[in-house]
Design a protein around this motif. Sequence first.
Motif, PDB file in Angstrom:
ATOM      1  N   ALA A   1       0.838  -1.197   0.000  1.00  0.00           N
ATOM      2  CA  ALA A   1       0.000   0.000   0.000  1.00  0.00           C
ATOM      3  C   ALA A   1       0.870   1.242   0.000  1.00  0.00           C
ATOM      4  O   ALA A   1       1.849   1.332   0.752  1.00  0.00           O
ATOM      5  CB  ALA A   1      -0.924   0.008   1.210  1.00  0.00           C
ATOM      6  N   LEU A   2       0.534   2.183  -0.847  1.00  0.00           N
ATOM      7  CA  LEU A   2       1.177   3.497  -0.880  1.00  0.00           C
ATOM      8  C   LEU A   2       0.198   4.485  -0.258  1.00  0.00           C
ATOM      9  O   LEU A   2      -0.877   4.736  -0.818  1.00  0.00           O
ATOM     10  CB  LEU A   2       1.510   3.889  -2.317  1.00  0.00           C
ATOM     11  CG  LEU A   2       2.329   5.170  -2.498  1.00  0.00           C
ATOM     12  CD1 LEU A   2       3.755   4.964  -1.983  1.00  0.00           C
ATOM     13  CD2 LEU A   2       2.353   5.601  -3.953  1.00  0.00           C
ATOM     14  N   ILE A   3       0.548   5.008   0.926  1.00  0.00           N
ATOM     15  CA  ILE A   3      -0.385   5.826   1.710  1.00  0.00           C
ATOM     16  C   ILE A   3       0.127   7.256   1.812  1.00  0.00           C
ATOM     17  O   ILE A   3       1.273   7.493   2.226  1.00  0.00           O
ATOM     18  CB  ILE A   3      -0.564   5.260   3.137  1.00  0.00           C
ATOM     19  CG1 ILE A   3      -0.905   3.765   3.084  1.00  0.00           C
ATOM     20  CG2 ILE A   3      -1.635   6.041   3.877  1.00  0.00           C
ATOM     21  CD1 ILE A   3      -2.208   3.455   2.436  1.00  0.00           C
ATOM     22  N   ASN A   4      -0.729   8.209   1.457  1.00  0.00           N
ATOM     23  CA  ASN A   4      -0.412   9.622   1.643  1.00  0.00           C
ATOM     24  C   ASN A   4      -0.801  10.002   3.066  1.00  0.00           C
ATOM     25  O   ASN A   4      -1.982   9.964   3.433  1.00  0.00           O
ATOM     26  CB  ASN A   4      -1.168  10.474   0.622  1.00  0.00           C
ATOM     27  CG  ASN A   4      -0.761  11.936   0.674  1.00  0.00           C
ATOM     28  OD1 ASN A   4      -0.853  12.577   1.707  1.00  0.00           O
ATOM     29  ND2 ASN A   4      -0.313  12.461  -0.456  1.00  0.00           N
ATOM     30  N   GLU A   5       0.201  10.377   3.867  1.00  0.00           N
ATOM     31  CA  GLU A   5      -0.003  10.664   5.289  1.00  0.00           C
ATOM     32  C   GLU A   5       0.329  12.123   5.600  1.00  0.00           C
ATOM     33  O   GLU A   5       0.967  12.443   6.589  1.00  0.00           O
ATOM     34  CB  GLU A   5       0.868   9.722   6.123  1.00  0.00           C
ATOM     35  CG  GLU A   5       0.572   8.262   5.860  1.00  0.00           C
ATOM     36  CD  GLU A   5       1.489   7.303   6.604  1.00  0.00           C
ATOM     37  OE1 GLU A   5       1.046   6.185   6.913  1.00  0.00           O
ATOM     38  OE2 GLU A   5       2.656   7.683   6.880  1.00  0.00           O
ATOM     39  N   THR A   6      -0.148  13.034   4.751  1.00  0.00           N
ATOM     40  CA  THR A   6       0.091  14.456   4.941  1.00  0.00           C
ATOM     41  C   THR A   6      -0.488  14.920   6.280  1.00  0.00           C
ATOM     42  O   THR A   6      -1.675  14.696   6.551  1.00  0.00           O
ATOM     43  CB  THR A   6      -0.541  15.275   3.802  1.00  0.00           C
ATOM     44  OG1 THR A   6       0.001  14.828   2.550  1.00  0.00           O
ATOM     45  CG2 THR A   6      -0.265  16.757   3.980  1.00  0.00           C
ATOM     46  N   PRO A   7       0.325  15.530   7.144  1.00  0.00           N
ATOM     47  CA  PRO A   7      -0.161  15.970   8.454  1.00  0.00           C
ATOM     48  C   PRO A   7      -1.368  16.897   8.330  1.00  0.00           C
ATOM     49  O   PRO A   7      -1.413  17.781   7.476  1.00  0.00           O
ATOM     50  CB  PRO A   7       1.049  16.716   9.043  1.00  0.00           C
ATOM     51  CG  PRO A   7       2.233  16.109   8.366  1.00  0.00           C
ATOM     52  CD  PRO A   7       1.774  15.804   6.969  1.00  0.00           C
ATOM     53  N   GLY A   8      -2.355  16.669   9.183  1.00  0.00           N
ATOM     54  CA  GLY A   8      -3.542  17.514   9.212  1.00  0.00           C
ATOM     55  C   GLY A   8      -4.590  17.163   8.180  1.00  0.00           C
ATOM     56  O   GLY A   8      -5.642  17.820   8.125  1.00  0.00           O
ATOM     57  N   LYS A   9      -4.309  16.136   7.342  1.00  0.00           N
ATOM     58  CA  LYS A   9      -5.281  15.732   6.328  1.00  0.00           C
ATOM     59  C   LYS A   9      -5.591  14.240   6.466  1.00  0.00           C
ATOM     60  O   LYS A   9      -4.786  13.475   6.984  1.00  0.00           O
ATOM     61  CB  LYS A   9      -4.741  16.026   4.923  1.00  0.00           C
ATOM     62  CG  LYS A   9      -4.536  17.507   4.642  1.00  0.00           C
ATOM     63  CD  LYS A   9      -4.119  17.739   3.202  1.00  0.00           C
ATOM     64  CE  LYS A   9      -3.966  19.233   2.916  1.00  0.00           C
ATOM     65  NZ  LYS A   9      -3.567  19.481   1.506  1.00  0.00           N
ATOM     66  N   ALA A  10      -6.756  13.859   5.990  1.00  0.00           N
ATOM     67  CA  ALA A  10      -7.150  12.455   6.049  1.00  0.00           C
ATOM     68  C   ALA A  10      -6.242  11.614   5.162  1.00  0.00           C
ATOM     69  O   ALA A  10      -5.917  12.013   4.038  1.00  0.00           O
ATOM     70  CB  ALA A  10      -8.604  12.298   5.606  1.00  0.00           C
ATOM     71  N   ARG A  11      -5.825  10.473   5.684  1.00  0.00           N
ATOM     72  CA  ARG A  11      -4.976   9.597   4.894  1.00  0.00           C
ATOM     73  C   ARG A  11      -5.761   8.968   3.735  1.00  0.00           C
ATOM     74  O   ARG A  11      -6.948   8.696   3.860  1.00  0.00           O
ATOM     75  CB  ARG A  11      -4.401   8.479   5.769  1.00  0.00           C
ATOM     76  CG  ARG A  11      -3.434   8.961   6.816  1.00  0.00           C
ATOM     77  CD  ARG A  11      -2.595   7.811   7.384  1.00  0.00           C
ATOM     78  NE  ARG A  11      -3.411   6.834   8.108  1.00  0.00           N
ATOM     79  CZ  ARG A  11      -2.912   5.702   8.644  1.00  0.00           C
ATOM     80  NH1 ARG A  11      -1.620   5.419   8.504  1.00  0.00           N
ATOM     81  NH2 ARG A  11      -3.700   4.879   9.302  1.00  0.00           N
TER      82      ARG A  11
END
Length: 364
Positions: free
Chosen positions: A264-274
């Motif tokens: 899985a490639l997960i976008n974990e930008t702080p303050g936003k929903a993954r």
Amino acid sequence: MVQLYGQFFTRQQLRERIGHESQIGGVRRLALTDGNQKDVEVIEFRTGSGLHFQVSPTRGMDIILAEYKGKAIGWRSRTGEVAPAYLETHGFIPRRGSFGGLVCTCGYSQVGNPCHDQGQEHCLHGRAQLSPATNVWAEAAWDGDEYKMWCQGKVIELDKFTEYFVNERRIETSLGANMIRIKDCLTNHSFQTQGHMMLYHINLGFPLLSGHTRLYAPSSDVRHRDKPSVDFDWTRYPLEPHTQVEDVLYHEMEADEEGYVTMALINETPGKARWGLQLRYTKESLPNFVHWFQPSPGAYVMGLEPSNCWVDGRAAHRERGELVMLEPGEQHHYEVEFKILDGEEEITSTLEKLKQVEMFEKLK
């Protein structure tokens, strides 16, 4: 049943609320007309969940565009979908029409660096991506309470006397789904044993790909293509585009009890929903995995590439005794599945399942 907008609908319930299924989603065939994209055919899919993607029969039945809720998943190059008639199959020339896309198929007789093998020239990543499909069929139809969508076609690579590969490809999804499945059946129709190379060049880009994106993958061993050690965190990506020489890594991925490799490639930008993308394929048919880093300006892309080979070219594989050989009439089956991960519940569930593969613990 069809799940849409947080509700479940039977076939009857949904049909009572719309004039035609295309109001929500569907499949249609289009043609590009401008510049060197002229005569490129496109099959467009909309599932109603926010998943939108395009397949091009003109370019090997590859997935040339993919997005979810308006956000790009696949990286696209500046070349666009150049029609094969405008390209040559020599050396690195195919780069002039290398569109990227979510999936660009490399093969069927050559993958990787251009080379000469037994008197034949082989271009970068082979001719599959430059071969128009025949017997193309795109359809959407109800099957009980499920509205299925698919396209299929035959991609053929051959010459007058030797190579004769036929790949029967089917790409599937359904109304309300956030999933794409590719099914390939490749046959050696020639009368000689043929070397066969196959790689799914999966190209991920912004905004899914960022410095806050992490790759969760069951890798038990990793090395550089041309040196033994890896001196950086391959699970992360550079925060900002910057010019650098590409990195190519070779992984040994571990399969689960059912024989599948899942990552899985997960976008974990702080303050936003993954959010992210899950990739799943069978280890038996695609035992190798190539990992491509190219964070340069205009080429901010990461490649996840399940394959039956590496990317050193056909001649190098033959020399090392690693070239997969297909007997006359022999078939190889491949299946690759993509799933959008939207929401914490889906992501947590996926990562928990990944932990069932022992090597995943090394990433923590």
